[in-house]
Design an enzyme around this catalytic site. Structure first.
Site, PDB file in Angstrom:
ATOM      1  N   ARG A 109       0.765  14.475  12.925  1.00 51.59           N
ATOM      2  CA  ARG A 109       1.426  14.130  11.639  1.00 51.59           C
ATOM      3  C   ARG A 109       1.544  15.542  10.871  1.00 51.59           C
ATOM      4  O   ARG A 109       0.908  15.824   9.809  1.00 51.59           O
ATOM      5  CB  ARG A 109       0.629  13.049  11.061  1.00 51.59           C
ATOM      6  CG  ARG A 109       0.664  11.817  11.860  1.00 51.59           C
ATOM      7  CD  ARG A 109      -0.066  10.522  11.115  1.00 51.59           C
ATOM      8  NE  ARG A 109       0.817  10.127  10.230  1.00 51.59           N
ATOM      9  CZ  ARG A 109      -0.075   9.202   9.320  1.00 51.59           C
ATOM     10  NH1 ARG A 109      -0.854   8.639   9.800  1.00 51.59           N
ATOM     11  NH2 ARG A 109       1.028   8.692   8.259  1.00 51.59           N
ATOM     12  N   LYS A 165       0.843  -1.176  -0.091  1.00 48.84           N
ATOM     13  CA  LYS A 165      -0.004  -0.027   0.084  1.00 48.84           C
ATOM     14  C   LYS A 165       1.027   1.391   0.124  1.00 48.84           C
ATOM     15  O   LYS A 165       0.542   2.003  -0.669  1.00 48.84           O
ATOM     16  CB  LYS A 165      -0.710  -0.119   1.313  1.00 48.84           C
ATOM     17  CG  LYS A 165      -1.592   1.306   1.677  1.00 48.84           C
ATOM     18  CD  LYS A 165      -2.492   1.160   2.873  1.00 48.84           C
ATOM     19  CE  LYS A 165      -1.711   1.504   4.001  1.00 48.84           C
ATOM     20  NZ  LYS A 165      -1.440   2.906   4.519  1.00 48.84           N
ATOM     21  N   ASN A 166       1.668   1.304   0.908  1.00 52.44           N
ATOM     22  CA  ASN A 166       2.673   2.536   1.081  1.00 52.44           C
ATOM     23  C   ASN A 166       3.631   2.736   0.143  1.00 52.44           C
ATOM     24  O   ASN A 166       4.222   4.026  -0.175  1.00 52.44           O
ATOM     25  CB  ASN A 166       3.477   2.450   2.463  1.00 52.44           C
ATOM     26  CG  ASN A 166       2.300   2.709   3.619  1.00 52.44           C
ATOM     27  OD1 ASN A 166       1.082   2.895   3.139  1.00 52.44           O
ATOM     28  ND2 ASN A 166       2.751   2.401   4.649  1.00 52.44           N
ATOM     29  N   ARG A 198      -8.667  -0.499   4.587  1.00 54.84           N
ATOM     30  CA  ARG A 198      -7.613   0.625   3.957  1.00 54.84           C
ATOM     31  C   ARG A 198      -6.466  -0.131   3.840  1.00 54.84           C
ATOM     32  O   ARG A 198      -5.561   0.407   2.697  1.00 54.84           O
ATOM     33  CB  ARG A 198      -7.363   1.730   4.918  1.00 54.84           C
ATOM     34  CG  ARG A 198      -8.595   2.526   5.288  1.00 54.84           C
ATOM     35  CD  ARG A 198      -8.185   4.028   6.181  1.00 54.84           C
ATOM     36  NE  ARG A 198      -7.064   4.488   5.108  1.00 54.84           N
ATOM     37  CZ  ARG A 198      -6.630   5.754   5.791  1.00 54.84           C
ATOM     38  NH1 ARG A 198      -6.934   6.377   6.698  1.00 54.84           N
ATOM     39  NH2 ARG A 198      -5.624   6.480   5.105  1.00 54.84           N
ATOM     40  N   ASP A 202       4.858   0.382  12.087  1.00 51.16           N
ATOM     41  CA  ASP A 202       3.563  -0.205  11.457  1.00 51.16           C
ATOM     42  C   ASP A 202       3.227  -1.616  11.964  1.00 51.16           C
ATOM     43  O   ASP A 202       2.311  -2.322  11.646  1.00 51.16           O
ATOM     44  CB  ASP A 202       3.522  -0.157  10.004  1.00 51.16           C
ATOM     45  CG  ASP A 202       3.362   1.262   9.557  1.00 51.16           C
ATOM     46  OD1 ASP A 202       3.441   1.512   8.578  1.00 51.16           O
ATOM     47  OD2 ASP A 202       3.260   2.258  10.397  1.00 51.16           O
ATOM     48  N   CYS A 259      -4.324  12.843  12.477  1.00 55.72           N
ATOM     49  CA  CYS A 259      -5.172  11.515  12.382  1.00 55.72           C
ATOM     50  C   CYS A 259      -5.169  10.965  13.820  1.00 55.72           C
ATOM     51  O   CYS A 259      -4.389  11.508  14.647  1.00 55.72           O
ATOM     52  CB  CYS A 259      -4.761  10.480  11.226  1.00 55.72           C
ATOM     53  SG  CYS A 259      -3.264   9.513  11.883  1.00 55.72           S
TER      54      CYS A 259
HETATM   55  C1  EPZ Z   1       4.753   6.719   6.423  1.00 54.58           C
HETATM   56  O1  EPZ Z   1       3.666   7.934   7.079  1.00 54.58           O
HETATM   57  C2  EPZ Z   1       3.511   5.675   6.303  1.00 54.58           C
HETATM   58  N1  EPZ Z   1       2.470   5.935   5.481  1.00 54.58           N
HETATM   59  C3  EPZ Z   1       3.272   5.204   7.769  1.00 54.58           C
HETATM   60  O2  EPZ Z   1       2.244   4.041   7.546  1.00 54.58           O
HETATM   61  C4  EPZ Z   1       4.447   4.864   8.474  1.00 54.58           C
HETATM   62  O3  EPZ Z   1       3.943   4.562   9.797  1.00 54.58           O
HETATM   63  C5  EPZ Z   1       5.139   5.975   8.414  1.00 54.58           C
HETATM   64  O4  EPZ Z   1       5.731   6.615   7.189  1.00 54.58           O
HETATM   65  C6  EPZ Z   1       6.511   5.755   9.178  1.00 54.58           C
HETATM   66  O5  EPZ Z   1       7.219   4.542   8.768  1.00 54.58           O
HETATM   67  C7  EPZ Z   1       2.467   5.942   4.118  1.00 54.58           C
HETATM   68  O6  EPZ Z   1       3.374   5.656   3.442  1.00 54.58           O
HETATM   69  C8  EPZ Z   1       1.387   6.406   3.581  1.00 54.58           C
HETATM   70  P1  EPZ Z   1       6.743   9.972   8.308  1.00 54.58           P
HETATM   71  P2  EPZ Z   1       4.409   9.288   6.983  1.00 54.58           P
HETATM   72  O7  EPZ Z   1       6.783  11.263   7.471  1.00 54.58           O
HETATM   73  O8  EPZ Z   1       5.339   9.610   5.733  1.00 54.58           O
HETATM   74  C9  EPZ Z   1       6.602  13.206  11.801  1.00 54.58           C
HETATM   75  C10 EPZ Z   1       0.277   2.658   7.764  1.00 54.58           C
HETATM   76  O9  EPZ Z   1      -0.159   2.424   8.629  1.00 54.58           O
HETATM   77  N2  EPZ Z   1       6.651  14.166  10.628  1.00 54.58           N
HETATM   78  O10 EPZ Z   1       7.940   9.228   8.231  1.00 54.58           O
HETATM   79  O11 EPZ Z   1       3.429  10.115   7.282  1.00 54.58           O
HETATM   80  C11 EPZ Z   1       5.471  12.362  11.826  1.00 54.58           C
HETATM   81  O12 EPZ Z   1       4.254  13.094  12.614  1.00 54.58           O
HETATM   82  C12 EPZ Z   1       0.861   4.203   7.598  1.00 54.58           C
HETATM   83  O13 EPZ Z   1       0.366   2.138   6.782  1.00 54.58           O
HETATM   84  C13 EPZ Z   1       6.834  15.503  10.875  1.00 54.58           C
HETATM   85  O14 EPZ Z   1       6.985  16.125  12.236  1.00 54.58           O
HETATM   86  O15 EPZ Z   1       5.496   9.029   8.292  1.00 54.58           O
HETATM   87  C14 EPZ Z   1       5.871  11.322  12.545  1.00 54.58           C
HETATM   88  O16 EPZ Z   1       5.721  11.509  14.033  1.00 54.58           O
HETATM   89  C15 EPZ Z   1       0.842   4.786   9.209  1.00 54.58           C
HETATM   90  N3  EPZ Z   1       6.848  16.514  10.076  1.00 54.58           N
HETATM   91  C16 EPZ Z   1       7.485  11.046  12.059  1.00 54.58           C
HETATM   92  O17 EPZ Z   1       7.739  12.317  11.650  1.00 54.58           O
HETATM   93  C17 EPZ Z   1       6.784  16.026   8.808  1.00 54.58           C
HETATM   94  O18 EPZ Z   1       6.735  17.019   7.767  1.00 54.58           O
HETATM   95  C18 EPZ Z   1       7.560   9.945  11.031  1.00 54.58           C
HETATM   96  O19 EPZ Z   1       6.605  10.401   9.937  1.00 54.58           O
HETATM   97  C19 EPZ Z   1       6.593  14.653   8.653  1.00 54.58           C
HETATM   98  C20 EPZ Z   1       6.575  13.906   9.508  1.00 54.58           C
END
Ligand code: EPZ
Length: 424
Positions: free
Chosen positions: A123, A22-23, A401, A309, A118
């Site tokens: 996020r 998915k991701n 999802r 995840d 969410c």
């Molecule tokens: C991706 O989310 C995945 N989603 C998530 O999977 C996964 O948990 C996550 O990466 C971590 O591996 C998709 O790929 C669609 P991040 P993403 O940016 O990109 C913070 C699932 O269950 N952050 O690596 O949103 C954020 O809040 C989902 O399939 C900022 O602060 O994750 C988090 O605490 C859930 N500012 C941390 O960094 C930003 O601009 C990591 O987030 C971006 C992120």
């Protein structure tokens, strides 16, 4: 809203096919906006999130044909006729923010709704915006939208050091950098297999990228990209989820398409807990080594560390492990909502901030529980597979999802599971 009824049915044995990630698919699909030639994805998973991304891309003027019952996505965007990603779609799925980089790279302007938070955390998308600004985007945040313009009409290459690892921000930057003028270097970039898959697909489209899978990505911008056909990489999170079925219930399951390189740290943890994982010609075969699973400590980290995840699913296993386990969630600020639901099933879990301490019990007991997010929902199903009696998991729209045909895949291994639709 549908629910899923699960009834503990002893050891489970069988073969489970693992779908495309998915991701990975959610970051590959926006790549169609980078070229006026067709981009076709094969091995695409059939999930509601993919349908949402399809809806978003079509709203921007792309064509997306879903073929072979959704496993092939034939996409093309001769032109982007609408540069506004609407709040109505974006609020349903955070990954919608990934159309920002490609639209800016292709046409030099875009208006994308901020995704909002969410269940698992606020996020924010500040890193997405910072790296695009570094590449020459002028951003104006108003009425819940990012109004973006490339200064001079085209993004320019930049060197950007991510203060912490962000999968999505790395993906947005990588997509944007392919058409920027000059060279982009992304330091402390995410190393997830989904990013490696994106880089490979973009390279097939003519992008010049080096370093995928490492913390430094280097992109030499080009003037245009051509079409390509690309298979979506296997879903390592679905893989890890189904690897836990024999670990939790006993028995032996072979996960087709699984490879150890996708789940390294996770497989190591399973090994420590007394679960054997062996590579076969078709995938990964999993079974308990002998008797009860042992307690282990888990800390979630960016890849190649233990994936956040898979934290909820691992907690379901550790609820009946021998001993006390400590799980530290270091990626998201609120990702233990499955804990109170597992406690309704008799689990002994103590949550303090980002740390959950799980004291193993002999057996969980079935109970009505509620899914709160995608991975929490499947952890409740895993717990229900091994619990005494019946478990009903409500709000399974979360589940749909990210997991296709869960009931079918688990029933094939002997699970007693059925979907209860409350539709009249
Ligand atoms: C991706 O989310 C995945 N989603 C998530 O999977 C996964 O948990 C996550 O990466 C971590 O591996 C998709 O790929 C669609 P991040 P993403 O940016 O990109 C913070 C699932 O269950 N952050 O690596 O949103 C954020 O809040 C989902 O399939 C900022 O602060 O994750 C988090 O605490 C859930 N500012 C941390 O960094 C930003 O601009 C990591 O987030 C971006 C992120």
């Amino acid at each position: 809203m549908d629910s899923i009824l699960v009834k503990g049915n002893g050891a489970l044995n069988g073969v489970i096919p693992i779908a495309g990630a998915k991701n990975a698919c959610l970051t590959l699909m926006p790549a169609t906006l980078l070229s006026e030639e067709p981009l076709t994805l094969t091995n695409a998973p059939r999930l509601s999130d993919i349908r949402t991304m399809t809806q978003l891309l079509e709203s921007l003027g792309a064509e997306v044909a879903s073929l072979q019952s959704g496993q092939v996505l034939a996409m093309s965007s001769h032109a982007i006729s609408n540069h506004t990603a609407d709040y109505d779609i974006v609020r349903k799925m955070r990954a919608s923010i990934l159309v920002l980089g490609p639209m800016l790279a292709r046409d030099g302007h875009a208006i994308v709704s901020l995704p909002g938070g969410c269940a698992i955390g606020a996020r924010p998308v500040d890193l997405h915006l910072q790296v695009l600004e570094a590449m020459g985007a002028e951003l104006d945040l108003r009425d819940g939208y990012v109004h973006a313009k490339a200064i001079g009409g085209r993004l320019r290459g930049a060197v950007f050091d991510f203060p912490f690892v962000s999968v999505g921000a790395t993906e947005n930057a990588l997509l944007a950098a392919t058409l920027a003028k000059g060279t982009t270097v992304l330091n402390n970039a995410a190393r997830e297999p989904e990013i490696v898959d994106l880089a490979r697909c973009l390279r097939k489209m003519g992008a010049q990228i080096e370093g995928e899978g490492t913390s430094t990505l280097t992109v030499q911008g080009v003037d245009r990209l051509h079409g390509a056909t690309h298979p979506v990489v296997t879903d390592r999170i679905e893989l890890g989820t189904y690897m836990l079925v024999p670990a939790i219930c006993g028995g032996e399951v072979e996960c087709l398409g699984g490879t150890l390189d996708l789940v390294g740290a996770f497989a190591e943890k399973l090994d420590q807990a007394g679960v054997s994982v062996t590579e076969t010609a078709r995938g990964l075969k999993v079974s308990r080594k002998n008797g009860r699973v042992k307690a282990v400590n888990v800390t979630t980290e960016p890849f190649p560390g233990f994936p956040t995840d898979l934290q909820a699913q691992m907690m379901a296993l550790l609820c009946t492990a021998d001993g006390t386990s400590v799980l530290e969630e270091k990626i998201f600020e609120n990702r233990f909502m499955h804990a109170p639901e597992l406690m309704r099933m008799g689990a002994k879990i103590d949550v303090h901030g980002g740390t959950a301490t799980v004291t193993g019990v002999e057996k969980l007991r079935g109970a009505p529980v509620m899914a709160t997010d995608l991975r929490a929902s499947v952890s409740l199903i895993l717990a229900g597979l091994a619990a005494e009696g019946e478990t009903v998991v409500s709000r399974v729209y979360h589940l749909d999802r990210g997991y296709e045909r869960v009931e079918e895949k688990l029933m094939a291994c002997g699970a007693h599971i059925e979907r209860i639709s409350d539709r009249p």
